[in-house]
Write a protein that holds these residues in place. Structure first.
Motif, short mmCIF file in Angstrom:
data_model
loop_
_atom_site.label_atom_id
_atom_site.label_comp_id
_atom_site.label_asym_id
_atom_site.label_seq_id
_atom_site.Cartn_x
_atom_site.Cartn_y
_atom_site.Cartn_z
N LYS A 157 0.83 -1.20 0.00
CA LYS A 157 0.00 0.00 0.00
C LYS A 157 0.86 1.25 0.00
N ASP A 158 1.92 1.24 0.82
CA ASP A 158 2.80 2.41 0.89
C ASP A 158 3.48 2.65 -0.46
N LEU A 159 3.95 1.59 -1.08
CA LEU A 159 4.58 1.73 -2.40
C LEU A 159 3.59 2.26 -3.43
N ASN A 160 2.37 1.78 -3.37
CA ASN A 160 1.35 2.24 -4.31
C ASN A 160 0.99 3.70 -4.10
N GLN A 161 0.91 4.11 -2.84
CA GLN A 161 0.53 5.50 -2.58
C GLN A 161 1.58 6.47 -3.09
N PHE A 162 2.85 6.10 -2.99
CA PHE A 162 3.88 6.96 -3.56
C PHE A 162 3.75 7.02 -5.07
N LYS A 163 3.45 5.91 -5.69
CA LYS A 163 3.26 5.93 -7.14
C LYS A 163 2.07 6.79 -7.51
N ASP A 164 0.97 6.67 -6.78
CA ASP A 164 -0.25 7.41 -7.09
C ASP A 164 -0.09 8.91 -6.84
N HIS A 165 0.57 9.27 -5.75
CA HIS A 165 0.66 10.68 -5.36
C HIS A 165 1.83 11.41 -6.02
N CYS A 166 2.93 10.71 -6.23
CA CYS A 166 4.18 11.39 -6.60
C CYS A 166 4.57 11.21 -8.06
N HIS A 167 3.78 10.52 -8.84
CA HIS A 167 4.14 10.20 -10.21
C HIS A 167 4.16 11.45 -11.09
N HIS A 168 5.30 11.68 -11.75
CA HIS A 168 5.42 12.77 -12.72
C HIS A 168 5.13 12.25 -14.13
N ASP A 169 4.87 13.16 -15.04
CA ASP A 169 4.62 12.77 -16.43
C ASP A 169 5.80 12.02 -17.03
N THR A 170 7.01 12.29 -16.54
CA THR A 170 8.20 11.61 -17.04
C THR A 170 8.26 10.16 -16.57
N GLY A 171 7.48 9.80 -15.56
CA GLY A 171 7.55 8.47 -14.97
C GLY A 171 8.35 8.43 -13.69
N LEU A 172 9.07 9.52 -13.39
CA LEU A 172 9.81 9.60 -12.14
C LEU A 172 8.87 9.98 -11.00
N LEU A 173 9.35 9.85 -9.77
CA LEU A 173 8.53 10.13 -8.60
C LEU A 173 9.11 11.30 -7.82
N ALA A 174 8.23 12.21 -7.39
CA ALA A 174 8.64 13.34 -6.57
C ALA A 174 9.13 12.84 -5.21
N HIS A 175 9.82 13.71 -4.51
CA HIS A 175 10.43 13.37 -3.22
C HIS A 175 9.42 12.87 -2.20
N GLY A 176 8.21 13.39 -2.21
CA GLY A 176 7.21 12.95 -1.25
C GLY A 176 5.89 13.64 -1.47
N TYR A 177 4.99 13.49 -0.52
CA TYR A 177 3.68 14.12 -0.66
C TYR A 177 3.09 14.47 0.70
N ASP A 178 2.18 15.43 0.68
CA ASP A 178 1.43 15.84 1.86
C ASP A 178 0.01 15.35 1.67
N ALA A 179 -0.38 14.35 2.44
CA ALA A 179 -1.71 13.77 2.27
C ALA A 179 -2.81 14.78 2.55
N SER A 180 -2.53 15.78 3.39
CA SER A 180 -3.54 16.79 3.70
C SER A 180 -3.59 17.91 2.65
N LYS A 181 -2.56 17.94 1.79
CA LYS A 181 -2.45 18.96 0.72
C LYS A 181 -2.42 20.39 1.29
N SER A 182 -2.02 20.51 2.54
CA SER A 182 -2.02 21.83 3.17
C SER A 182 -0.67 22.54 3.10
N ALA A 183 0.39 21.83 2.79
CA ALA A 183 1.71 22.45 2.68
C ALA A 183 1.70 23.42 1.49
N PRO A 184 2.42 24.54 1.59
CA PRO A 184 2.41 25.52 0.50
C PRO A 184 2.95 24.97 -0.81
N TRP A 185 3.76 23.93 -0.74
CA TRP A 185 4.35 23.35 -1.95
C TRP A 185 3.53 22.20 -2.51
#
Length: 416
Positions: free
Chosen positions: A201-229
């Motif tokens: 599940k953890d691996l999948n959530q990173f793929k779902d949340h962090c996937h870029h159009d290039t296929g690479l994955l961003a450093h991380g994610y904020d599940a609450s989407k409240s961070a300014p970035w």
């Protein structure tokens, strides 16, 4: 400081089963011929870089460094005869390192509040427990198991990387989480499907949340989407940091290997992990720097002002690709570019060896060009490219030990 001169390597056929204490020792190394993997590991041990001590106790990332380096030494012991290939006592180091971190690990509350890095210590703890039968090491593993259940998670069930940063999940966590899950499930709770499900599940959530159009994955994610970035839709951070992605890709190849050896995942989960590993390997190769053969600190922005080729992430990708080739997870060439997987990784290995690894006056090897710890507090391009570089960071040395071992194994196999 003296530039390192080329030294021939001696490597051995075969690799014994992971953590097998009764398997035959590796064959001896010829006198005066030292593999780079053993030489660099000896250098880290001699400097006491991967021990909890008065000099390192303020390093919050030490459990991850220690756990990763311990695994690299365990891999060396599985392949080489330690007494003839090493100048340091590898067995003594493994015990000293585990004993140094054990009091920290036994503090369940501390394990819950610490970064997920602490779970990387599971390999060393289990190694000592299997070797000695000392229940203190099992108690350390049990403390991690209790802390695992007490860790905070986001609304989708994904682990927070660090309680001090609510709702933030870092790619960095996937490696220690995989290490702990593999050890504890395989050795103590083989029928516990929840451990494997949580990891998947953890691996999948990173793929779902962090996937870029290039296929690479961003450093991380904020599940609450409240961070300014945070991306308004996915919560993802804006940039791909090479070492964070390196943790993820290394974690995948280790998970695949341990699943094929011990059955960590079920077949569906294994197939999904393989797909992630394979697709990401192809995407990583697409982002390689053509001149050096290695990877930039901020991926997708190669050559941009301030960016640079970073050692730790490059060594991690070199290792994860070479290991995938050896185990048959990557065969042939990249389906689009036609790049040979092994040759691509070997080019980076050669560049790192020539440009980032040095022989000091004392005869030890040093590694340069490793960035310090990067967080998601302010994940701008300027932030990633302005963090100080660390000389002899274990984050650079440990994956280079592992990449060197894979290089040596491949060279030996080719000579048969």
């Amino acid at each position: 400081m003296v530039r390192m001169k080329t030294l021939s390597t001696f490597v051995l056929p075969g690799l014994v089963s992971h953590f097998s204490m009764v398997a035959a020792a590796g064959r001896t190394c010829e006198e005066g011929v030292r593999p780079y993997s053993a030489w660099l590991a000896d250098s880290v041990i001699a400097r006491k870089d991967a021990l909890l001590s008065a000099d390192t106790e303020g390093d919050i990332a030490l459990p991850l460094k220690l756990g990763l380096f311990q695994l690299s030494v365990i891999h060396l012991k599985e392949y080489y005869d330690a007494s003839s290939c090493g100048e340091q006592d590898w067995e003594a180091y493994l015990k000293e390192a585990t004993d140094s971190i054990l009091p920290t690990v036994l503090n369940v509350t501390g394990d819950i509040d610490a970064p997920m890095d602490v779970f990387a210590t599971a390999n060393g703890l289990y190694y000592q427990y299997e070797k000695t039968g000392n229940v203190a090491y099992k108690q350390g593993l049990d403390a991690l198991r209790e802390a695992y259940d007490g860790r905070k998670r986001n609304s989708e069930g994904g682990f927070w990387y660090y309680n001090a940063r609510p709702n933030l999940s870092y790619l960095d966590e996937t490696y220690p989480l995989g290490a702990f899950t593999t050890v504890y499930k395989n050795r103590f709770e083989p029928t516990n499907s929840t451990l494997a499900e949580n990891l998947s599940k953890d691996l999948n959530q990173f793929k779902d949340h962090c996937h870029h159009d290039t296929g690479l994955l961003a450093h991380g994610y904020d599940a609450s989407k409240s961070a300014p970035w945070a991306d308004a839709t996915t919560g993802a951070s804006p940039y791909v940091w090479d070492r964070a992605l390196g943790w993820y890709h290394m974690g995948l190849v280790e998970l695949l290997y341990n699943t094929d050896e011990f059955g960590t995942l079920d077949q569906t989960q294994r197939d999904d992990a393989y797909k992630k590993y394979y697709n990401l390997a192809n995407t990583i190769i697409n982002d390689v720097d053509e001149t050096t053969g290695c990877w930039w600190q901020v991926m997708e922005h190669g050559g941009q002002q301030g960016n640079y080729i970073e050692t730790s992430g490059s060594a991690m990708f070199t290792y994860s690709i070479l290991k995938g080739v050896r185990l048959g997870y990557l065969t042939g060439v990249h389906p689009e570019s036609g790049k040979d997987y092994k040759q691509t990784a070997e080019k980076c290995y050669s560049w790192l060896l020539e440009n980032r690894v040095f022989q000091d006056d004392s005869g030890t090897l040093s590694v340069n060009g490793t960035v310090g710890v990067c967080t998601l507090e302010d994940p701008t391009y300027e932030y990633y490219t302005s963090q100080p570089l660390s000389y002899n960071s274990v984050f650079g040395a440990a994956p280079f030990v592992m990449a060197s071992l894979e290089h040596e194994m491949a060279a030996n196999a080719a000579s048969l």
